[in-house]
Design an enzyme around this catalytic site. Structure first.
Site, mmCIF file in Angstrom:
data_model
loop_
_atom_site.group_PDB
_atom_site.id
_atom_site.type_symbol
_atom_site.label_atom_id
_atom_site.label_comp_id
_atom_site.label_asym_id
_atom_site.label_seq_id
_atom_site.Cartn_x
_atom_site.Cartn_y
_atom_site.Cartn_z
ATOM 1 N N SER A 213 -121.609 -25.752 31.837
ATOM 2 C CA SER A 213 -120.987 -25.796 33.167
ATOM 3 C C SER A 213 -119.552 -26.337 33.072
ATOM 4 O O SER A 213 -118.731 -25.753 32.373
ATOM 5 C CB SER A 213 -121.870 -26.621 34.113
ATOM 6 O OG SER A 213 -121.456 -26.464 35.446
ATOM 7 N N ASP B 137 -127.913 -17.753 38.416
ATOM 8 C CA ASP B 137 -127.006 -18.902 38.571
ATOM 9 C C ASP B 137 -126.387 -18.860 39.961
ATOM 10 O O ASP B 137 -125.736 -17.884 40.339
ATOM 11 C CB ASP B 137 -125.911 -18.850 37.494
ATOM 12 C CG ASP B 137 -125.116 -20.136 37.398
ATOM 13 O OD1 ASP B 137 -124.627 -20.610 38.449
ATOM 14 O OD2 ASP B 137 -124.967 -20.670 36.289
ATOM 15 N N HIS C 6 -128.929 -22.714 37.889
ATOM 16 C CA HIS C 6 -127.831 -23.288 37.111
ATOM 17 C C HIS C 6 -128.212 -24.589 36.389
ATOM 18 O O HIS C 6 -128.008 -24.702 35.186
ATOM 19 C CB HIS C 6 -126.628 -23.535 38.029
ATOM 20 C CG HIS C 6 -125.415 -24.049 37.331
ATOM 21 N ND1 HIS C 6 -124.504 -23.208 36.703
ATOM 22 C CD2 HIS C 6 -124.947 -25.308 37.124
ATOM 23 C CE1 HIS C 6 -123.532 -23.938 36.168
ATOM 24 N NE2 HIS C 6 -123.776 -25.210 36.400
#
Ligand SMILES: *[C@@H]1O[C@H](CO)[C@@H](O)[C@H](O)[C@H]1NC(C)=O
Ligand SMILES: *[C@@H]1O[C@H](CO)[C@@H](O)[C@H](O)[C@H]1NC(C)=O
Ligand SMILES: *[C@@H]1O[C@H](CO)[C@@H](O)[C@H](O)[C@H]1NC(C)=O
Ligand SMILES: *[C@@H]1O[C@H](CO)[C@@H](O)[C@H](O)[C@H]1NC(C)=O
Ligand SMILES: *[C@@H]1O[C@H](CO)[C@@H](O)[C@H](O)[C@H]1NC(C)=O
Ligand SMILES: *[C@@H]1O[C@H](CO)[C@@H](O)[C@H](O)[C@H]1NC(C)=O
Ligand SMILES: *[C@@H]1O[C@H](CO)[C@@H](O)[C@H](O)[C@H]1NC(C)=O
Length: 422
Positions: free
Chosen positions: A201, A348, A380
């Protein structure tokens, strides 16, 4: 020059007393005079070590597979390509390179997704501060890497400007942190050490930009591979979807981080915030004081564009869109020269899978050695856990010198350590 000689001598002294414990309590960077660049630092080469100390706190106790922990303040370059500086934390494994089959050293540059425009949320402080409970799988990753015998570099990649989401600043800072820790004083031979990047991320953002920028910004470095999870390929599309989400709290930090090195854009941003009502400037700017975890709580499910006088239209000004385009779109600043492992959840909810499909297509077309695994399960945050073991195994091959994949492989996988929808 004289200061560089002094620094080399101090590395030697510090490393010779590697067991030196430094259990003085860490201070937040804004209150710790150590977090300042020495005079005339601008004239040093990017990656030069400017300050060095044994890391405060009990870091070798937190990460008990490490024998020493250092904070290193180094010269870097901001997104305007002007001199800047940042701090990294280097952990030395207790047993060097136990897992690898060669005598080559192994260095993992691990980019933590701290996602905050607050410099006091930087890993060099947070990792050793008393209230850091650690988070899974971040702590486990660092411990596993150390147990494998890898040196672990953990840069404050947003630099001292806390430029969250500014890919150029973050990429340059990662690359210079690697130059700094490859100083022979720490025990790694820069000509034989295998170096890999890893991030999920916000950490993948820094890692991917480092991979893109390496060819132009740090051609002296050879990177053996980059593992990139939950990739934030297209900043525009993250912004567009940020309203009324559990993760809406990313938006204030994203915009404040993006404008941190751009006073005109920052002034414009502030001018667009409402001064009164529930969605006001004071509330929006509170992210400057906290961590991303605080921001998630404060702004969860809010109509986040309601903070602006013209709603989302306030963000369509070229002062903002130019920054997002130049510092927030992956795939335009260079071709990664190292193998990539890209992993992402198909569902996601923060950064759409189609954005990453597009990026991978471009990379494959220009011959980047790419393994792209699309997990058809979960969301996610879950993918950070679900993809973790595959990423670690991939890094183990890369750092052990046994990775043999070539070309471009795209495949769907089903990984189900957790099936959380988020
Ligand atoms: C480090 O650990 C020692 C003993 O375990 C403890 O006395 C000390 O307070 C700790 N220091 C910090 C800064 O946490
Ligand atoms: C390190 O910590 C882990 C988990 O807290 C523990 O199981 C292990 O025994 C510790 N290892 C050493 C060498 O202290
Ligand atoms: C080391 O080499 C052996 C034999 O080639 C192989 O089985 C093993 O997986 C290798 N270990 C690592 C860590 O790459
Ligand atoms: C990024 O996303 C936006 C909004 O979804 C889209 O309009 C744009 O074309 C994308 N940019 C790139 C470079 O893919
Ligand atoms: C800003 O909003 C918060 C709630 O989000 C509220 O408590 C505070 O009073 C507001 N401040 C102003 C100046 O309106
Ligand atoms: C941050 O916290 C300090 C001290 O608690 C306070 O004075 C300041 O107004 C806060 N700033 C923002 C932007 O919330
Ligand atoms: C995925 O994992 C969850 C939680 O462990 C479990 O309840 C579920 O049955 C699993 N799904 C599949 C298809 O294996």
């Amino acid at each position: 020059m004289k200061s560089q000689v002094k620094i080399l001598a101090s590395i030697a002294v510090l490393v010779a007393s590697a067991t030196a414990k430094s259990d003085f309590a860490p201070l937040p960077p804004t209150q710790d005079p150590w977090y300042t660049a020495p005079r005339d630092y601008e004239s040093t080469q990017p990656g030069s070590i400017l300050r060095l100390r044994v890391a405060p706190g009990n870091l070798t106790a937190v990460f008990n597979a490490s024998s020493a922990a250092y904070n290193i303040l180094f010269r870097t370059t901001n997104s305007l390509y002007q001199p800047s500086w940042a701090v990294t934390t280097l952990l030395i494994p207790s047993h060097v390179n136990a897992a690898a089959n060669t005598s080559a050293g192994a260095l993992l540059s691990y980019q933590i997704p701290y996602n905050s425009p607050n410099v006091d949320a930087s890993p060099s402080y947070v990792l050793s501060s008393p209230d850091w409970g650690g988070s899974e799988p971040l702590n486990t990753d660092i411990q596993s890497a150390l147990r494998a015998g890898w040196y672990v570099n953990i840069p404050d990649f947003e630099s001292h400007t806390a430029s969250f989401s500014n890919g150029v600043t973050e990429g340059n800072t990662v690359l210079d942190s690697i130059r700094a820790v490859l100083n022979p004083g720490f025990g790694l031979d820069s000509s034989t050490t295998r170096t890999a990047l890893w991030g999920y991320s916000g950490g993948s953002l820094a890692s991917e930009w480092a991979a893109e920028l390496q060819r132009s910004y740090a051609p002296d470095l050879t990177i053996a591979g980059a593992a990139l999870g939950g990739l934030v390929s297209n900043g525009t599309s993250v912004l567009a979807h940020a309203s009324e989400q559990w993760w809406s709290g990313l938006l204030p930090g994203f915009l404040l981080g993006l404008t941190a090195e751009y006073p005109t854009a920052r002034s414009y941003l502030l001018s667009q915030l409402k001064q009164s009502g529930q969605y006001n400037a004071t509330k929006f700017l509170s992210v400057m004081n906290g961590t991303v975890e605080d921001a998630f709580v404060t702004f969860a499910n809010q109509p986040i564009f309601s903070y602006f006088v013209d709603g989302s239209v306030s963000l369509d000004d070229p002062l903002i869109t130019d920054l997002v385009n130049n510092n927030g779109q992956m795939g335009y600043h260079g071709i990664p020269q190292m193998p990539l492992y890209i992993y992402k959840a198909v569902r996601d909810e923060i950064t759409p899978i189609t954005d990453t499909d597009d990026l991978v297509k471009r990379y494959c077309e220009v011959g980047v050695n790419t393994l792209y695994e699309r997990n058809t399960n979960a969301g996610h945050l879950a993918e950070e856990t679900n993809g973790d073991a595959s990423a670690f195994a991939w890094l183990n091959e890369v750092l052990g010198g046994t990775y043999s994949h070539s070309g471009c492989t795209i495949r769907d996988v089903f990984l189900n350590v957790t099936n959380s929808p988020q």
